[in-house]
Motif scaffolding. Structure first.
Motif, mmCIF file in Angstrom:
data_model
loop_
_atom_site.group_PDB
_atom_site.id
_atom_site.type_symbol
_atom_site.label_atom_id
_atom_site.label_comp_id
_atom_site.label_asym_id
_atom_site.label_seq_id
_atom_site.Cartn_x
_atom_site.Cartn_y
_atom_site.Cartn_z
ATOM 1 N N CYS A 1 0.854 -1.191 0.000
ATOM 2 C CA CYS A 1 0.000 0.000 0.000
ATOM 3 C C CYS A 1 0.889 1.239 0.000
ATOM 4 O O CYS A 1 1.746 1.392 0.862
ATOM 5 N N CYS B 1 -5.527 0.217 5.856
ATOM 6 C CA CYS B 1 -5.973 1.609 6.016
ATOM 7 C C CYS B 1 -7.248 1.925 5.235
ATOM 8 O O CYS B 1 -7.786 3.017 5.347
ATOM 9 N N CYS C 1 -0.047 3.431 3.421
ATOM 10 C CA CYS C 1 0.353 3.051 4.782
ATOM 11 C C CYS C 1 1.518 2.062 4.832
ATOM 12 O O CYS C 1 2.047 1.778 5.896
ATOM 13 N N CYS D 1 -6.973 -1.387 0.464
ATOM 14 C CA CYS D 1 -5.997 -1.809 1.469
ATOM 15 C C CYS D 1 -6.713 -2.326 2.708
ATOM 16 O O CYS D 1 -7.604 -1.670 3.256
HETATM 17 ZN ZN LIG Z 1 -2.951 1.008 3.362
#
Ligand SMILES: [Zn+2]
Length: 241
Positions: free
Chosen positions: A170, A192, A173, A189
């Motif tokens: 990701c 997050c 994050c 994701c």
């Molecule tokens: Zn993420």
């Protein structure tokens, strides 16, 4: 000066000139570029750049090639068809070159650091489809052009290792969600909740690793021999320092 005549009976003059780098600051500090089949390039800004369409010319070439196969070897008609095919091929490469010059010039003028991903050439050449062959050729040419223009404009040009998990991480994050199939175009994701376009996420990770690599590179110059590249999750940490 060298005079070159190509298969389509076109003449070219080739010569070398020396130029000094130009000092022209970029408006944007850095960009990551993901090269692909669907869109030629996806930028870390989210912009997608489509490549030119060759399918019409491609169909014409195949038609002419079937004609050529039926014609008598050494005949004038066959030579005429051969020339027509060569001209269609050079038309495709002219369109491609023009496109690659325009994209590379724009990207290099706008950005101070440009990061590309190393190409998985061996995996690609296995596929013999013309479309793939053309995009593969295009990626190589694009990389050469971007690098040359970076030298000309004093930009930093970075190629990151193709084993970097740029499509498995990701870009928001740093969470690693693992391998996803090429057919999956968008990912949410798990960590997050951000929804990503696959290529844009990769481009953003490429940029992150590129910038991380810059810092890492300066660091390794002070004597350490490590050649490891920062991972996307590490990159965000390095930038924060
Ligand atoms: Zn993420």
């Amino acid at each position: 000066m060298t005079v070159i005549k190509d298969a389509a009976n076109r003449y070219f003059l080739s010569f070398v000139v020396e130029i000094d780098p130009v000092d022209q600051p970029a408006s944007n500090p850095s960009i990551g570029i993901d090269l692909g089949i669907k869109a030629f390039a996806t930028l870390s800004t989210g912009e997608k750049i489509d490549g030119p369409e060759y399918s019409k010319l491609d169909r014409k070439i195949r038609r002419k090639q079937r004609k050529l196969a039926r014609q008598v070897k050494g005949s004038q008609r066959r030579e005429k068809t051969r020339l027509q095919i060569a001209k269609l091929h050079s038309r495709i490469s002219d369109i491609r070159r023009d496109f690659l010059h325009k994209v590379s010039t724009r990207v290099v003028i706008e950005n101070q650091v440009i990061t590309l991903e190393d190409l998985n050439v061996s995996g690609m050449v296995k596929n013999r489809k013309l479309a793939r062959a053309i995009s593969l050729q295009g990626w190589r040419e694009f990389r050469v052009l971007v690098e040359a223009k970076c030298n000309k404009l004093n930009r930093e040009f970075i190629v990151i290792d193709r084993w970097e998990p740029t499509s498995r991480t990701c870009s928001t994050c740093g969470f690693k969600w693992g391998k996803i199939d090429l057919s999956v175009r968008s990912v949410v994701c798990l960590n997050c909740g951000t929804e990503h376009d696959r290529d844009e996420n990769a481009a953003r990770n490429i940029e992150k690793v590129g910038i991380g690599h810059c810092h890492d590179y300066k660091w390794t110059q002070r004597g350490s021999k490590t050649t490891s590249v920062a991972s996307p999750s590490e990159a965000s940490r390095i930038i924060a320092l």
